[in-house]
Design a protein around this motif. Structure first.
Motif, PDB file in Angstrom:
ATOM      1  N   THR A  43       0.685  -1.030   0.023  1.00 14.38           N
ATOM      2  CA  THR A  43       0.089   0.263   0.086  1.00 14.38           C
ATOM      3  C   THR A  43       0.734   1.403   0.205  1.00 14.38           C
ATOM      4  N   SER A  44       1.440   1.103   0.695  1.00 10.62           N
ATOM      5  CA  SER A  44       2.609   2.226   0.935  1.00 10.62           C
ATOM      6  C   SER A  44       3.552   2.756  -0.018  1.00 10.62           C
ATOM      7  N   ALA A  45       4.064   1.773  -0.944  1.00  3.83           N
ATOM      8  CA  ALA A  45       4.864   1.667  -2.047  1.00  3.83           C
ATOM      9  C   ALA A  45       3.809   2.381  -3.468  1.00  3.83           C
ATOM     10  N   TYR A  46       2.295   1.313  -3.493  1.00  2.09           N
ATOM     11  CA  TYR A  46       1.647   1.983  -4.571  1.00  2.09           C
ATOM     12  C   TYR A  46       1.458   3.395  -4.410  1.00  2.09           C
ATOM     13  N   GLN A  47       1.308   4.240  -2.815  1.00  4.23           N
ATOM     14  CA  GLN A  47       1.217   6.190  -2.517  1.00  4.23           C
ATOM     15  C   GLN A  47       2.246   6.791  -2.958  1.00  4.23           C
ATOM     16  N   ILE A  48       4.012   5.817  -3.193  1.00  2.61           N
ATOM     17  CA  ILE A  48       4.992   6.205  -3.621  1.00  2.61           C
ATOM     18  C   ILE A  48       4.081   6.005  -4.849  1.00  2.61           C
ATOM     19  N   PHE A  49       4.316   5.207  -5.661  1.00  5.03           N
ATOM     20  CA  PHE A  49       3.888   5.712  -7.096  1.00  5.03           C
ATOM     21  C   PHE A  49       2.963   6.854  -7.982  1.00  5.03           C
ATOM     22  N   MET A  50       1.642   6.315  -7.215  1.00  8.61           N
ATOM     23  CA  MET A  50       0.322   7.511  -7.195  1.00  8.61           C
ATOM     24  C   MET A  50       0.988   8.752  -6.662  1.00  8.61           C
ATOM     25  N   TRP A  51       1.446   9.427  -6.143  1.00  8.34           N
ATOM     26  CA  TRP A  51       1.600  10.874  -6.293  1.00  8.34           C
ATOM     27  C   TRP A  51       3.255  11.168  -6.354  1.00  8.34           C
ATOM     28  N   SER A  52       4.486  10.351  -7.260  1.00 18.85           N
ATOM     29  CA  SER A  52       5.129  10.195  -8.058  1.00 18.85           C
ATOM     30  C   SER A  52       5.399  11.126  -9.239  1.00 18.85           C
ATOM     31  N   MET A  53       3.396   9.751  -9.881  1.00 15.01           N
ATOM     32  CA  MET A  53       3.521   9.837 -11.535  1.00 15.01           C
ATOM     33  C   MET A  53       3.585  11.423 -11.822  1.00 15.01           C
ATOM     34  N   GLN A  54       2.509  12.715 -11.327  1.00 19.37           N
ATOM     35  CA  GLN A  54       3.056  14.362 -12.063  1.00 19.37           C
ATOM     36  C   GLN A  54       4.006  14.536 -11.482  1.00 19.37           C
ATOM     37  N   PRO A  55       5.124  14.678 -10.871  1.00 21.93           N
ATOM     38  CA  PRO A  55       6.568  15.117 -11.022  1.00 21.93           C
ATOM     39  C   PRO A  55       7.104  14.009 -12.153  1.00 21.93           C
ATOM     40  N   MET A  56       7.177  13.133 -12.118  1.00 26.74           N
ATOM     41  CA  MET A  56       7.817  12.456 -13.341  1.00 26.74           C
ATOM     42  C   MET A  56       7.115  13.063 -14.489  1.00 26.74           C
ATOM     43  N   MET A  57       6.023  13.352 -14.476  1.00 25.77           N
ATOM     44  CA  MET A  57       5.818  13.507 -16.206  1.00 25.77           C
ATOM     45  C   MET A  57       5.996  15.040 -16.849  1.00 25.77           C
ATOM     46  N   LYS A  58       6.135  15.552 -15.533  1.00 24.77           N
ATOM     47  CA  LYS A  58       6.621  17.051 -15.835  1.00 24.77           C
ATOM     48  C   LYS A  58       8.138  16.806 -16.037  1.00 24.77           C
ATOM     49  N   ALA A  59       8.889  16.450 -14.816  1.00 27.79           N
ATOM     50  CA  ALA A  59      10.190  15.677 -15.543  1.00 27.79           C
ATOM     51  C   ALA A  59      10.916  15.334 -16.390  1.00 27.79           C
ATOM     52  N   ALA A  60       9.804  14.568 -16.686  1.00 28.21           N
ATOM     53  CA  ALA A  60      10.194  13.694 -18.704  1.00 28.21           C
ATOM     54  C   ALA A  60       9.253  14.836 -20.069  1.00 28.21           C
ATOM     55  N   ALA A  61       9.012  15.636 -19.085  1.00 26.89           N
ATOM     56  CA  ALA A  61       8.219  16.711 -20.473  1.00 26.89           C
ATOM     57  C   ALA A  61       7.023  15.893 -20.890  1.00 26.89           C
ATOM     58  N   VAL A  62       6.137  15.381 -20.450  1.00 27.91           N
ATOM     59  CA  VAL A  62       5.080  14.552 -21.379  1.00 27.91           C
ATOM     60  C   VAL A  62       3.643  15.851 -20.737  1.00 27.91           C
ATOM     61  N   PRO A  63       3.516  15.734 -21.876  1.00 32.21           N
ATOM     62  CA  PRO A  63       2.172  16.841 -22.546  1.00 32.21           C
ATOM     63  C   PRO A  63       1.177  16.967 -21.863  1.00 32.21           C
ATOM     64  N   VAL A  64       0.536  18.338 -20.808  1.00 29.57           N
ATOM     65  CA  VAL A  64      -0.285  17.769 -19.593  1.00 29.57           C
ATOM     66  C   VAL A  64      -1.623  17.277 -20.248  1.00 29.57           C
ATOM     67  N   GLY A  65      -1.894  17.752 -21.779  1.00 28.31           N
ATOM     68  CA  GLY A  65      -2.523  16.637 -21.847  1.00 28.31           C
ATOM     69  C   GLY A  65      -2.727  15.128 -21.842  1.00 28.31           C
ATOM     70  N   LEU A  66      -1.967  15.220 -21.518  1.00 27.27           N
ATOM     71  CA  LEU A  66      -2.027  13.418 -21.343  1.00 27.27           C
ATOM     72  C   LEU A  66      -1.656  12.701 -19.665  1.00 27.27           C
ATOM     73  N   PHE A  67      -1.552  13.980 -18.863  1.00 24.17           N
ATOM     74  CA  PHE A  67      -1.389  13.240 -17.897  1.00 24.17           C
ATOM     75  C   PHE A  67      -2.916  12.372 -17.304  1.00 24.17           C
ATOM     76  N   GLY A  68      -3.236  12.714 -17.642  1.00 34.48           N
ATOM     77  CA  GLY A  68      -5.007  12.938 -17.640  1.00 34.48           C
ATOM     78  C   GLY A  68      -5.161  10.900 -17.959  1.00 34.48           C
ATOM     79  N   MET A  69      -4.589  10.890 -19.359  1.00 29.37           N
ATOM     80  CA  MET A  69      -3.957   9.046 -19.596  1.00 29.37           C
ATOM     81  C   MET A  69      -3.534   7.925 -19.222  1.00 29.37           C
ATOM     82  N   VAL A  70      -3.180   9.055 -18.267  1.00 32.54           N
ATOM     83  CA  VAL A  70      -2.082   7.728 -17.172  1.00 32.54           C
ATOM     84  C   VAL A  70      -2.840   7.685 -16.063  1.00 32.54           C
TER      85      VAL A  70
END
Length: 398
Positions: free
Chosen positions: A225-252
């Motif tokens: 559960t704790s590992a999942y939460q780390i993944f869950m809340w790291s996804m948006q910062p990871m996508m920002k760091a990888a320059a993923v278009p904001v419009g694709l955040f929702g798809m993930v």
């Protein structure tokens, strides 16, 4: 009003309530208000701690009052949170909003399913509880999935005000619908005090933890559960760091919640082909690989590779949900009748506690280092959980 109509209205309310359009761009909104990456994780940790502290008191209140009123209260608090964020997007209001959201969670979870059971019991249809309960959480998943997909597009095309405003509209309509469901008279009033509720919980914990199998389930489930939460809340910062278009955040986020829904729906079928022990090792191996995949996302400069790695993490999260559901079912089997009612709650509370500690610790790690080091540190902390699985397997093979 017919039972089916009441449940249909409740499902519609749940579907609308879980249209949290802000969720897939929450990190972007918080950082635009001056919060750091560490603050973002700290907020989630505070929310988990609040849920843990408020769980017993709100459950006690729900047992002594109307379930309908508790559901309406939960909806009103949620509306208040987003109204405050709309008009006063400051650090202080954001922190207050997370506490309010914890209050929403603990006043709703457990109350909605209790309402359904009491409604079905009054009409002599309590045997349909599993089916109706499953449908309720189907609509929860649908609401979160749809809003996750749309939220990032609305944010990209318009602004955060449009995202929050739309969320206020949906949650308001959801709460209004609850005024039209019937109130259910409690079958019997309880004289139990809040202090006795805590004493009963502590007594149940002592009895339940005497079982080594139960203890290992709780510990490993807490790790997952704790590992999942780390993944869950790291996804948006990871996508920002990888320059993923904001419009694709929702798809993930859509992929994440679809994987969770699939993991819960097919949990019983998965166990027809592999044992719970093997499923535990699959989740362990998958989560270790997911930490590596998360690091790959941060350093990736290829959008297709980035999305593929995020998709792999979501798939592993689906297996994690299957394991947790299967573990809860097993906990009910091995628990004595004296603690069966609270065994799953103990499992949930352990997960919340470890999650809160990990998220709060992330604040101090991120303020001193980076997201990459945060992932490396928690991967290192997750690795020893294989010892728990090994101990569990030894019990199963005896």
């Amino acid at each position: 009003m017919k039972t089916s109509s009441v449940l249909g209205l409740l499902n519609l309310s749940v579907f609308l309530k879980n249209h949290i359009f802000l969720l897939p761009v929450l990190y972007l909104f918080y950082t635009s208000c001056g919060l750091s990456l560490g603050d973002f994780f700290l907020l989630q940790g505070i929310g988990a701690i609040c849920c843990l502290l408020l769980d017993v008191p709100m459950g006690w209140i729900a047992d002594r009052t109307s379930k309908k009123k508790m559901l309406i209260f939960s909806g009103l608090v949620l509306v208040l949170r987003f109204i405050l964020l709309y008009f006063f997007p400051t650090k202080e209001i954001i922190f207050l909003g997370e506490i309010l959201y914890a209050l929403v969670i603990v006043s709703y979870v457990g109350t909605a399913d209790s309402y359904i059971y009491e409604l079905l019991k009054q009409t002599g249809k309590s045997t349909k509880m599993l089916k109706r309960y499953g449908r309720l959480y189907f609509w929860v998943s649908c609401g979160v999935s749809v809003s996750s997909l749309l939220g990032s597009w609305i944010y990209d095309w318009f602004d955060v005000k449009a995202v929050i405003g739309l969320t206020i509209l949906y949650t308001s309509v959801s709460t209004i619908l609850l005024f039209f469901i019937p109130d259910i008279r409690l079958a019997e009033s309880t004289k139990k005090t809040l202090s006795s509720a805590y004493l009963n919980l502590l007594a149940s914990v002592k009895i339940a933890l005497k079982s080594k199998e139960f203890s290992y389930f709780v510990i490993y489930s807490a790790f997952l559960t704790s590992a999942y939460q780390i993944f869950m809340w790291s996804m948006q910062p990871m996508m920002k760091a990888a320059a993923v278009p904001v419009g694709l955040f929702g798809m993930v986020f859509f992929m994440n919640h679809i994987a969770r829904a699939g993991g819960s729906y097919y949990a019983h079928k998965i166990l027809q082909y592999i044992s719970l022990n093997k499923l535990g090792w699959i989740t362990y191996t998958g989560f270790v690989a997911s930490f590596a995949a998360a690091l790959g996302v941060i350093y990736s400069d290829c959008l297709i590779l980035t999305l593929s790695l995020l998709g792999f993490i979501c798939l592993m999260i689906g297996f994690q949900v299957s394991y947790l559901i299967s573990a809860i079912a097993r906990i009910h089997e091995i628990s004595s009748s004296a603690v069966r009612a609270t065994a799953a709650s103990i499992n949930s509370m352990a997960g919340r506690l470890l999650t809160a500690l990990c998220l709060i610790l992330s604040k101090f790690i991120l303020d001193g280092t980076s997201l990459e080091w945060n992932l490396v540190i928690f991967m290192t902390l997750f690795l020893p959980s294989f010892l728990v699985l090994s101990k569990f397997n030894q019990i199963q093979t005896k």
